[in-house]
Design an enzyme around this catalytic site. Structure first.
Site, short mmCIF file in Angstrom:
data_model
loop_
_atom_site.label_atom_id
_atom_site.label_comp_id
_atom_site.label_asym_id
_atom_site.label_seq_id
_atom_site.Cartn_x
_atom_site.Cartn_y
_atom_site.Cartn_z
N ASN A 56 38.04 33.76 39.26
CA ASN A 56 39.27 34.15 38.57
C ASN A 56 40.24 32.98 38.55
OD1 ASN A 56 40.57 36.56 37.37
ND2 ASN A 56 42.16 36.12 38.89
N ASP A 67 37.74 33.91 33.00
CA ASP A 67 37.00 34.24 34.22
C ASP A 67 35.55 33.83 34.05
OD1 ASP A 67 39.23 35.98 35.21
OD2 ASP A 67 38.63 37.17 33.48
N LYS A 110 33.91 34.83 30.70
CA LYS A 110 34.54 36.07 30.26
C LYS A 110 35.92 35.73 29.68
CE LYS A 110 36.05 40.57 32.03
NZ LYS A 110 37.47 40.34 32.36
N ASP A 142 47.40 35.96 36.67
CA ASP A 142 46.10 35.70 36.08
C ASP A 142 46.19 34.72 34.91
OD1 ASP A 142 43.25 36.85 36.10
OD2 ASP A 142 43.79 36.86 33.98
MG LIG Z 1 41.20 36.90 35.39
#
Ligand SMILES: [Mg+2]
Length: 222
Positions: free
Chosen positions: A107, A127, A139, A123
């Site tokens: 992450n 990912d 991702k 965030d």
């Molecule tokens: Mg993330």
């Protein structure tokens, strides 16, 4: 200067800080280990977290969003590295009462800051989903490109996010910890009850990432 450390089993709150500099999505967690080079947090299956839900008007148009209680669905060990802009997660799923290692997750995120009740981060969209056999896929690459194009991130920031993920993938390529498999059978302390969000988790002022102005554009994320 030595910062105060948590002890194994301490309950803390992991908060994602929004562009409006407010606490957003948040998770209750237990401290597994707190060292110079690693902060390991455990978020168990069933822990009640705060996640965003879109609110729509009577015509079905999105008007705003609100934080709602959502139970976390997998035991998750979140390995966070002081000063580093990614974390590596391991998760386990429940299969008819059997605990099965589900894989790893890289992450990309703000380096964490300590607060009196836990840690703050946010965030950064991209990912990497890693299977137990270490095969992996990106991702949300498209979403990262879209956010750079739309001014949610400054143009160069998407490259920086990608470079961060690639740096974490080098650990995987070398089969270094935790990708050496040594944590696949990890278990939490049997005496730990499911942690809950500490009272006042959303009132404690946010700590801010010093680099945010060189990363975030003016557009709010959708
Ligand atoms: Mg993330």
């Amino acid at each position: 200067m030595t910062e105060a450390r948590w002890q194994p089993g301490d309950e803390v709150v992991l908060r994602y800080i929004t562009r409006q500099e407010r606490p957003g999505m948040s998770w209750p967690a237990r401290v597994v280990e707190d060292r110079d080079d690693l902060l390991a947090l455990f978020i168990p299956n069933g822990a009640v977290t705060k996640q965003w839900r879109g609110v729509r008007d009577s015509m079905g148009q999105p008007v705003t969003r609100e934080l709602v209680d959502i139970p976390w669905r997998r035991d998750t060990l979140r390995l966070m590295y002081p000063g580093e802009d990614y974390s590596i997660w391991l998760s386990w799923r429940d299969e008819d009462g059997e605990r099965v290692f589900h894989g790893y997750y890289i992450n990309v995120e703000e380096p964490f800051r300590r607060t009196p009740i836990g840690v703050d981060t946010n965030d950064h969209t991209l990912d990497v989903v890693v299977q137990p056999d270490l095969s992996w896929v990106w991702k949300d690459e498209d979403q990262l490109a879209e956010r750079a194009a739309n001014g949610v991130y400054v143009p160069d920031f998407a490259k920086r996010v990608r470079a961060t993920a690639e740096r974490a993938l080098e650990i995987l390529e070398r089969r270094d910890h935790p990708f050496d498999g040594s944590l696949a059978e990890w278990m939490p302390d049997a005496g730990w009850a499911i942690p809950r969000l500490i009272e006042g988790w959303n009132e404690l002022p946010a700590t801010l990432w010093p680099d945010r102005r060189s990363a975030y554009g003016d557009a709010p994320p959708a």
